[in-house]
Write a protein that holds these residues in place. Sequence first.
Motif, PDB file in Angstrom:
ATOM      1  N   ALA A 442       0.895  -1.203   0.067  1.00 60.99           N
ATOM      2  CA  ALA A 442       0.172  -0.100  -0.010  1.00 60.99           C
ATOM      3  C   ALA A 442       0.971   1.296   0.002  1.00 60.99           C
ATOM      4  CB  ALA A 442      -0.929   0.021   1.122  1.00 60.99           C
ATOM      5  N   GLY A 443       1.313   1.685  -0.967  1.00 56.51           N
ATOM      6  CA  GLY A 443       2.204   2.986  -1.262  1.00 56.51           C
ATOM      7  C   GLY A 443       3.463   2.811  -0.617  1.00 56.51           C
ATOM      8  N   HIS A 444       3.788   1.692  -0.345  1.00 57.05           N
ATOM      9  CA  HIS A 444       5.131   1.486   0.150  1.00 57.05           C
ATOM     10  C   HIS A 444       6.202   0.995  -0.642  1.00 57.05           C
ATOM     11  CE1 HIS A 444       6.918   1.083   4.417  1.00 57.05           C
ATOM     12  NE2 HIS A 444       7.723   0.319   3.775  1.00 57.05           N
ATOM     13  N   PRO A 445       7.564   1.240  -0.330  1.00 54.10           N
ATOM     14  CA  PRO A 445       8.577   0.593  -1.034  1.00 54.10           C
ATOM     15  C   PRO A 445       8.629  -0.769  -1.190  1.00 54.10           C
ATOM     16  CG  PRO A 445       9.646   2.393   0.419  1.00 54.10           C
ATOM     17  CD  PRO A 445       8.142   2.132   0.878  1.00 54.10           C
ATOM     18  N   LEU A 449      14.753  -8.893  -2.185  1.00 53.55           N
ATOM     19  CA  LEU A 449      15.118 -10.438  -2.130  1.00 53.55           C
ATOM     20  C   LEU A 449      16.343 -10.784  -2.328  1.00 53.55           C
ATOM     21  CD1 LEU A 449      13.727 -13.252  -1.996  1.00 53.55           C
ATOM     22  CD2 LEU A 449      13.652 -13.240  -4.445  1.00 53.55           C
ATOM     23  N   ARG A 450      16.858 -11.351  -1.252  1.00 48.63           N
ATOM     24  CA  ARG A 450      18.452 -12.048  -1.150  1.00 48.63           C
ATOM     25  C   ARG A 450      18.246 -13.483  -1.455  1.00 48.63           C
ATOM     26  NH1 ARG A 450      23.303 -11.277   3.148  1.00 48.63           N
ATOM     27  NH2 ARG A 450      22.121 -13.134   4.188  1.00 48.63           N
ATOM     28  N   ARG A 451      19.395 -14.015  -2.362  1.00 47.82           N
ATOM     29  CA  ARG A 451      19.260 -15.349  -2.789  1.00 47.82           C
ATOM     30  C   ARG A 451      20.539 -15.782  -1.791  1.00 47.82           C
ATOM     31  NH1 ARG A 451      15.743 -16.635  -6.549  1.00 47.82           N
ATOM     32  NH2 ARG A 451      15.060 -15.050  -7.761  1.00 47.82           N
ATOM     33  N   PRO A 452      20.622 -17.304  -1.941  1.00 51.37           N
ATOM     34  CA  PRO A 452      21.527 -17.727  -1.123  1.00 51.37           C
ATOM     35  C   PRO A 452      22.685 -17.400  -1.534  1.00 51.37           C
ATOM     36  CG  PRO A 452      19.690 -19.513  -1.479  1.00 51.37           C
ATOM     37  CD  PRO A 452      19.249 -18.263  -2.270  1.00 51.37           C
ATOM     38  N   ASP A 453      23.079 -17.204  -2.739  1.00 53.16           N
ATOM     39  CA  ASP A 453      24.417 -16.941  -3.355  1.00 53.16           C
ATOM     40  C   ASP A 453      24.778 -15.420  -3.136  1.00 53.16           C
ATOM     41  OD1 ASP A 453      22.795 -15.388  -5.169  1.00 53.16           O
ATOM     42  OD2 ASP A 453      23.311 -16.375  -6.862  1.00 53.16           O
ATOM     43  N   GLY A 454      23.858 -14.930  -2.384  1.00 54.53           N
ATOM     44  CA  GLY A 454      24.387 -13.280  -1.949  1.00 54.53           C
ATOM     45  C   GLY A 454      23.636 -12.296  -3.024  1.00 54.53           C
ATOM     46  N   SER A 455      23.251 -12.622  -4.152  1.00 54.07           N
ATOM     47  CA  SER A 455      22.333 -11.634  -5.137  1.00 54.07           C
ATOM     48  C   SER A 455      21.634 -11.116  -4.600  1.00 54.07           C
ATOM     49  CB  SER A 455      22.687 -12.232  -6.509  1.00 54.07           C
ATOM     50  OG  SER A 455      21.509 -13.534  -6.020  1.00 54.07           O
ATOM     51  N   CYS A 456      21.029  -9.879  -4.752  1.00 59.33           N
ATOM     52  CA  CYS A 456      19.911  -8.914  -4.197  1.00 59.33           C
ATOM     53  C   CYS A 456      19.209  -8.173  -5.407  1.00 59.33           C
ATOM     54  CB  CYS A 456      20.380  -7.981  -3.033  1.00 59.33           C
ATOM     55  SG  CYS A 456      19.243  -7.240  -2.329  1.00 59.33           S
ATOM     56  N   ARG A 457      17.977  -8.214  -5.215  1.00 62.80           N
ATOM     57  CA  ARG A 457      17.296  -7.273  -6.326  1.00 62.80           C
ATOM     58  C   ARG A 457      16.008  -6.829  -5.587  1.00 62.80           C
ATOM     59  NH1 ARG A 457      13.092 -10.009  -8.782  1.00 62.80           N
ATOM     60  NH2 ARG A 457      13.036 -12.419  -8.521  1.00 62.80           N
ATOM     61  N   THR A 458      15.341  -5.979  -6.226  1.00 57.72           N
ATOM     62  CA  THR A 458      14.055  -5.402  -5.720  1.00 57.72           C
ATOM     63  C   THR A 458      13.162  -6.271  -6.304  1.00 57.72           C
ATOM     64  OG1 THR A 458      14.623  -3.149  -5.408  1.00 57.72           O
ATOM     65  CG2 THR A 458      12.538  -3.529  -5.990  1.00 57.72           C
ATOM     66  N   LEU A 498      15.119   4.155   5.927  1.00 54.61           N
ATOM     67  CA  LEU A 498      16.612   3.471   5.846  1.00 54.61           C
ATOM     68  C   LEU A 498      17.087   4.002   4.666  1.00 54.61           C
ATOM     69  CD1 LEU A 498      18.073   1.138   7.136  1.00 54.61           C
ATOM     70  CD2 LEU A 498      17.085  -0.374   5.671  1.00 54.61           C
ATOM     71  N   VAL A 499      16.474   4.401   3.484  1.00 57.29           N
ATOM     72  CA  VAL A 499      16.849   4.688   2.150  1.00 57.29           C
ATOM     73  C   VAL A 499      17.175   6.213   1.803  1.00 57.29           C
ATOM     74  CG1 VAL A 499      16.548   2.400   1.391  1.00 57.29           C
ATOM     75  CG2 VAL A 499      14.638   4.091   1.132  1.00 57.29           C
ATOM     76  N   GLU A 500      16.273   6.921   2.510  1.00 58.59           N
ATOM     77  CA  GLU A 500      16.070   8.301   2.234  1.00 58.59           C
ATOM     78  C   GLU A 500      17.253   9.145   2.910  1.00 58.59           C
ATOM     79  OE1 GLU A 500      11.720   9.688   1.025  1.00 58.59           O
ATOM     80  OE2 GLU A 500      12.480   9.975   3.182  1.00 58.59           O
ATOM     81  N   GLY A 509      18.844   5.542  -2.893  1.00 61.36           N
ATOM     82  CA  GLY A 509      18.929   5.065  -1.637  1.00 61.36           C
ATOM     83  C   GLY A 509      18.569   3.380  -1.786  1.00 61.36           C
ATOM     84  N   VAL A 510      17.658   3.111  -2.432  1.00 63.62           N
ATOM     85  CA  VAL A 510      17.250   1.697  -2.685  1.00 63.62           C
ATOM     86  C   VAL A 510      18.585   0.811  -3.307  1.00 63.62           C
ATOM     87  CG1 VAL A 510      16.032   0.036  -4.029  1.00 63.62           C
ATOM     88  CG2 VAL A 510      14.821   1.866  -2.754  1.00 63.62           C
ATOM     89  N   ARG A 511      19.095   1.576  -4.268  1.00 58.20           N
ATOM     90  CA  ARG A 511      20.432   0.825  -4.882  1.00 58.20           C
ATOM     91  C   ARG A 511      21.380   0.716  -3.850  1.00 58.20           C
ATOM     92  NH1 ARG A 511      19.030   4.177  -9.545  1.00 58.20           N
ATOM     93  NH2 ARG A 511      20.169   5.655  -8.709  1.00 58.20           N
ATOM     94  N   ARG A 512      21.765   1.813  -2.996  1.00 57.02           N
ATOM     95  CA  ARG A 512      22.622   1.619  -1.976  1.00 57.02           C
ATOM     96  C   ARG A 512      22.380   0.478  -1.038  1.00 57.02           C
ATOM     97  NH1 ARG A 512      22.017   7.036  -0.776  1.00 57.02           N
ATOM     98  NH2 ARG A 512      23.265   8.432  -1.976  1.00 57.02           N
ATOM     99  N   LEU A 513      20.954   0.327  -0.526  1.00 55.54           N
ATOM    100  CA  LEU A 513      20.544  -0.768   0.117  1.00 55.54           C
ATOM    101  C   LEU A 513      20.729  -2.204  -0.366  1.00 55.54           C
ATOM    102  CD1 LEU A 513      19.400  -1.736   2.906  1.00 55.54           C
ATOM    103  CD2 LEU A 513      17.146  -1.464   1.859  1.00 55.54           C
ATOM    104  N   GLU A 514      20.654  -2.367  -1.657  1.00 56.70           N
ATOM    105  CA  GLU A 514      20.706  -3.655  -2.220  1.00 56.70           C
ATOM    106  C   GLU A 514      22.234  -3.914  -2.382  1.00 56.70           C
ATOM    107  OE1 GLU A 514      19.498  -3.065  -6.314  1.00 56.70           O
ATOM    108  OE2 GLU A 514      17.275  -3.056  -6.005  1.00 56.70           O
ATOM    109  N   GLU A 515      23.069  -2.992  -2.421  1.00 56.79           N
ATOM    110  CA  GLU A 515      24.515  -3.272  -2.318  1.00 56.79           C
ATOM    111  C   GLU A 515      24.867  -3.639  -1.063  1.00 56.79           C
ATOM    112  OE1 GLU A 515      26.436   0.337  -3.611  1.00 56.79           O
ATOM    113  OE2 GLU A 515      25.857  -0.089  -5.689  1.00 56.79           O
TER     114      GLU A 515
END
Length: 693
Positions: A442-445, A449-458, A498-500, A509-515
């Motif tokens: 509901a209007g939220h970021p 999802l982080r996979r077991p190999d460490g990769s992360c994506r929105t 956390l990202v703003e 900010g979201v890209r930084r969090l993914e990293e």
Amino acid sequence: MDPRRAPPGGTGDPGPWPVGPECAMVLTHTGSFDWDLDRGLLHLDGSAQALFDLPDGAYDSDPQSLAERVPPSEATRLDALISQVLKQGGGSYSVYFRIQRRDGSVRWAHSQGAVRRGPTGRPRRIIGILRDAGEELTRPAGHTPYATRNPHTDVVEKTTAALAHARTVGEVLDALAASHGLEQLGAVGLIVGLLEDTRLRMFGEGELGDRLPLDGFARIEDPLPLSEVVRTLTPRYLTSPEDFRARYPRLWRHLRELDVSAAAYLPLLAQARAVGAIGLLYRNKHSFPNEERALLTALTSSIAQSVQRARLYEQEHELAEGLQRAMLPHTIPYTPGVRAEVRYRSARQGTDIGGDWYDVIPLPGGRVAAVVGDVQGHDTQAAAVMGQLRIVLRAYAAEGHAAPTVMARASAFLHDLDTDRFATCLYAETDPVSGWVRLVRAGHPAPLLRRPDGSCRTFPAMGSLPLGLSTHFGRVEYPETTMELEPGETLVLFTDGLVEEPGSDLDTGVRRLEEAVRDGPQDIAELADRLCEVPDGWAGTDDMALVLLHREETAPRQPGRRLHQHVAPRDPEALIAVRHMVHAAARSWSAGDRADDVALVTDELVTNALLHTGDGATVTVYPLAGRERRVRVEVADRSSAPPQVRTPAASSVSGRGMLLVDRLAEVWGVESRGSGKSVWCEFLSTDGPDPAP
């Protein structure tokens, strides 16, 4: 080069007339800046770079590279001011701040900026000027560019300006020490006593401040000048060592060796009540003219108002923070197969308490729901609305409603509160056995999802309007996105705090969090701590909530498929079919001799539902994984009335159904399903091979 762009030469060379704007700015030590908020780049012209004492060619348009030039306390104050202007829709600002040069010296600067916004009102750029304000803020006492100006008049103005942005008592004291008022007044020491109940909490500043006998606290009844002016609300001026020795012999024993010749002690009065007292110590001074006494009275009045304002702010902040933390869950339930880690971080500075919250809710059938949300606003009301919304959302979820229904009812509740607040929310319902996750946003970021190999994506979850707004506009549909959370995967739910960051957009900010998630530790508790670490220079204008939902490698797997069958009213053939289905399934799942008990209890539960509801019932049977193999039966109907275990009379021919269930099943219970209930029971398998996956 256009001669109008070059500064005039030396003596005898006034230059072209009229002078160009760039030339005028160079001559007045004024530089310009252009801050691109979308890209996070800050352009400084040559004069601005010189003001920050940056080496030639060293500046790369990255605002972070200025961190070494601005003291942390000043950076925090600047970020708070600019963030407030951006959030409240302001068009400009003006602020004095300090710059620390490479040689360690500190200079005052002044910045004036104009905010440029896009068509939607979103701030895009800040354009403004920077100038050296050292001469006007640190001018020695007695020097004035105007013959008619009182040399001490600027002290009150500049001290008041320095105190304007102080929002806590600590910031008031820091601003007081940094305003250089002591030097301009000729004082060599400053003592501040702030009233706390019947005691004064003591603080010292200046050349003599750290050498005075400060034990932390002084009592109001003590024979000390600060205590006396608080008791009498009357200033005390001491103009000779003899005055000290006669009035305060206990204090004079310490001051005698410090060569103090005079002192001024004044009460800090706010709304006709003392909030403390201040003392100024002098050397080589023997009088306080009426004009100077009036100046000190005005100065202490400004300080007292700042202290009072700061205390009221701290009380409100403490109340709101306590309210907010009291309304957040204190414990997180453990669900076999799914591990949850939660974190909350309050705003580092500013008066603002936000409405961010998190929750982890156990659901019927061994499922679990994770929630993060953010109520609009940064005040006590936001925290109060957050607490109410969290409780009702938990209640709707525990009743067994589907995720879209939970969100729709929560939106209606928030709208009915008759408040102008809305809330964003992300709701994730997880089945640890199957791994299926149902997401409603509901209007939220969107979550990560982080996979077991460490990769992360929105993860691209479908979204809808925030809670409250959807009901207001009559658009209460909340689409549901499903995904399968594999063993070893982690779902990251967070609020925008956390990202703003000021000067940076949400996507950056979201890209930084993914990293950060990609490079973080594998253990989710350590990962949660790492994500919540406060970076250097963080403005901290918003709070944040974080939930990590991790499906463990050892999560129980579904050992066999679930079997469902609906039994309609007055359909004996369906009842017989259910009995045979349950018996055959139980035997195939290693129930052994218990298969007859499973079938008998199922028959009793279905019959009970048909007799007492007048409607149909749905039967679900499936095996449970774990150290002990079990068979679980669920019978759902549309009645919310729970069944009762009764002991009938010996002559009665009915009423023994639930008594039979209680005796034969290892465990049984009733779960609310929103539109009815589900009666469930479990049976321990006794023999046979492991159930096939």
